[in-house]
Each structure stands twice: as structure tokens, then as C-alpha cells.
Design an enzyme around this catalytic site. Structure first.
Site, PDB file in Angstrom:
ATOM      1  N   GLY A  63       0.702  -1.099   0.110  1.00 10.01           N
ATOM      2  CA  GLY A  63      -0.102  -0.013   0.022  1.00 10.01           C
ATOM      3  C   GLY A  63       0.830   1.137  -0.062  1.00 10.01           C
ATOM      4  N   CYS A  64       0.293   2.209  -0.269  1.00 12.48           N
ATOM      5  CA  CYS A  64       0.962   3.633  -0.557  1.00 12.48           C
ATOM      6  C   CYS A  64       1.441   4.093   1.037  1.00 12.48           C
ATOM      7  CB  CYS A  64       0.248   4.597  -0.971  1.00 12.48           C
ATOM      8  SG  CYS A  64      -1.360   5.092  -0.331  1.00 12.48           S
ATOM      9  N   TYR A  65       0.768   4.189   2.208  1.00 13.17           N
ATOM     10  CA  TYR A  65       1.097   4.579   3.345  1.00 13.17           C
ATOM     11  C   TYR A  65       2.113   3.644   3.827  1.00 13.17           C
ATOM     12  CZ  TYR A  65      -2.413   8.094   4.475  1.00 13.17           C
ATOM     13  OH  TYR A  65      -3.167   9.186   4.277  1.00 13.17           O
TER      14      TYR A  65
END
Length: 344
Positions: free
Chosen positions: A148-150
């Protein structure tokens, strides 16, 4: 290679096209959509007129498995889990950007995602695609769970310290801020211009679905499971993530040692840039696959502050997915990605 993108109408899909169009080893690029099949792609995204002229095709799992070398799934959660039952025995390698295969424990997935988990037999075959830290497994994989991005921003920032076991993860606090594209293409009250402009919003406090993903990877590095405090925010910009992490450190840790840890970890990685003398800004990685990291050891409090910035659509999604494809296929890791950030 013949490459397919399933779920090509979202922001992750258009970013994959932007990057793959300049990839020297991609000879054919096809786009698929369950809801907009038959639509010309440039009718959805007019800025690709005369650059990419694909027509969206219906999703046929058997066709995908037999006709393509690499398949990117940039669709909502659940789509990849369903498709992979048909794709796993085909010739195609699959890179899933949705999160269906990131969490090893199906019950945790169901708690945080609020939907049925993928079959455990499929999850077990997936490799977590944090490119800089799982390179050897990625090179041998058929199925990649793209981070995921985070978690990408957070884990790249914390990995050197966690691997050297010099931080107390039970004290870890993560404060992260993202541009509105992280919420996807579909408009909502939260991302509406009148609601978001000139404003800063906190959301999903201690409830964001990327929390267990971060915890799972930290556990693999340090050997013990510690719950973390993770607070995401939306800021009025289109792209970018800044993750600021705080943690207690070992008593023996010095500024010189921290510098050595980060340099040793990333000196041979093309897309991670360390600068201990200047704190990064999201504008410095805009439109690129770079991660900029800085840190400060506060000897007065015995804490370290780590700041990590990425473009959420590139290193946090499409760029890292292509980086993983390059590793899987034995290409130069930077192929199609070695571009300067857009500035200003």
C-alpha cells in the site's frame, strides 16, 4: 512483453499506462474494465489522445491467463482474489495493487477490509513486493502483493532501524499525510473541493486498513508483534505522502551510527535517497518513483524522528509495481522509471 491492466480506469491504472508507455520491453499494452468495456480510453482520459489509443476490454480470466506475460490488477479489493483462482495456473505473472494478498492472516484481512479474504492457498503463494527489501523473493515470484501507499513510505523509512533492532516499536507513532488521489477517483464528500480546499483532515484514526500491513512487516523484521499508532490525514494537494515516524531508540545509538545504518541499507538502491542534513518535501518526488528520507536523533528525549516522502501514485502504487515487474522479468530495475521528478 504483452502486458494487461485490469481496472485501468482509476488513477493507479492511468499511472501504469503513463509509465509503461515508455518501457522498452512492453510491446503490447491492453486495458480491461468490468464497467466500461468498449469505451475508448482517451474518452475517459483526454490527455492521452494520440499517445495511447486503447479500447477497454471485458475481463476474461482465461484470456488473460493465456495471452499475457504480465498482468497488473489495479481494481477494488476482491477482484484480484477472484481472478487469481484462474490466473495462478496460466503463463502470466500477476502484480496486485489492491491489497488482496498482503495480509497473511485471513481473519485480520476480514476485520480490517470488511470483506471475505482470498483463499489461503493463494495468499501463501504471494510475495510482498517491497522492492528494496524483498528483492530475491520478488525475482522468483509469480504473484506479487504490491504494498500500500502508506506502508511503502513508512516501511522504507523504518526498515534500516527495525532490521538493526535499534528502535522500540512499542513506542512507535506514525503521523502520515496524503494527497487526495490516495482516496481514489470516485468523488466523495471527504474529497469534494469545497470540503478539502484550504483544509487539513484527519481520518480513520487507529482504523486505517494499512495498519496491520505495517505491523505485519515490522514483526517479520524484529521478531515480535507490537501494535502501532497510525494516524492518516488528507491535505489539499493531488499527489504525495509524507510519513513522520517517532520512536524510542537504544541507549547506545548515536547520530554517527544512524547515518551508517541508513547509508549501508540504501547505498545500492536506485530509488531511495537519504539526506540527513535537509528534511524532504513531497514536491521533491512528484511524479517519480523516488523515496526521499531524512531523520533526526534527539539525544535529549532518546527518540528518533524519521521523515519519508513518496508520490503515492508512483512509488506508492504504479511505479513500485513496475519496479517489481522489472525484478521478476530480469530487466534493469530502473527500466521505464528513471525519470526526474516534476518540479515545481
Amino acid at each position: 512483453m504483452k502486458v494487461a491492466i485490469v481496472g485501468a480506469t482509476g488513477y493507479g491504472g492511468i499511472e501504469l499506462i503513463r509509465l509503461l508507455r515508455q518501457h522498452r520491453h512492453v510491446s503490447e499494452l491492453s486495458v480491461f474494465s468490468s464497467s466500461q468495456a468498449g469505451t475508448n480510453y482517451d474518452d475517459i482520459y483526454p490527455h492521452v489522445q494520440d499517445i495511447y489509443q486503447g479500447v477497454l476490454k471485458s475481463v476474461d480470466a482465461h484470456q488473460l491467463a493465456d495471452e499475457y506475460d504480465v498482468i497488473f490488477v489495479s481494481a477494488p479489493p476482491g477482484v484480484a482474489a477472484e481472478l487469481m483462482e484462474y490466473l495462478i495456473d496460466g503463463q502470466a505473472k500477476v502484480i496486485d495493487l489492491s491489497g488482496d494478498f498482503r495480509l497473511l492472516d485471513g481473519s485480520i484481512y476480514e476485520d480490517w477490509y470488511g470483506r471475505p479474504a482470498a483463499k489461503s492457498s493463494l495468499v501463501e503463494k504471494a510475495v510482498y513486493g517491497l522492492s528494496e527489501w524483498n528483492r530475491e523473493e520478488i525475482e522468483k515470484a509469480k504473484l506479487i502483493a504490491n504494498p500500500g501507499c502508506y506502508p511503502t513510505a513508512v516501511l522504507l523509512g523504518l526498515a534500516p532501524l527495525a532490521n538493526d533492532n535499534v528502535i522500540d516499536t512499542s513506542t512507535l507513532i506514525i503521523d502520515a499525510k496524503s494527497g487526495t488521489t490516495g482516496a481514489g477517483k470516485n468523488p466523495s464528500e471527504m474529497t469534494h473541493f469545497a470540503e478539502m480546499n484550504d483544509s487539513l483532515k484527519v481520518y480513520k484514526v487507529n482504523q486505517h486498513k494499512h495498519t496491520p500491513e505495517i505491523e505485519q512487516q515490522l514483526e517479520q523484521w524484529i521478531g515480535t508483534k507490537e501494535p502501532i499508532t497510525f494516524t492518516p490525514h488528507l491535505v489539499p494537494m493531488s499527489r504525495g505522502i509524507m510519513a513522520t515516524m517517532y520512536a524510542k531508540v537504544s541507549d547506545s545509538l548515536t547520530k554517527t551510527k544512524v547515518e551508517q545504518i541508513y547509508r549501508d541499507a540504501y547505498e545500492k538502491t536506485p530509488f531511495v535517497r537519504i539526506n540527513s542534513s535537509r528534511y524532504p518535501a513531497t514536491k521533491e518526488v512528484y511524479g517519480s518513483n523516488f523515496t526521499n528520507i531524512s531523520y533526526h536523533l534527539d539525544e535529549r528525549t532518546g527518540r528518533i524522528t524519521v521523515i519519508s516522502v513518496i508520490d503515492n501514485l508512483v512509488k506508492g502504487a504504479a511505479g513500485q509495481a513496475i519496479q517489481n515487474m522489472n525484478l521478476m522479468q530480469g530487466f534493469e530495475e530502473t527500466e521505464g522509471l528513471w525519470a526526474m521528478p516534476v518540479y515545481p
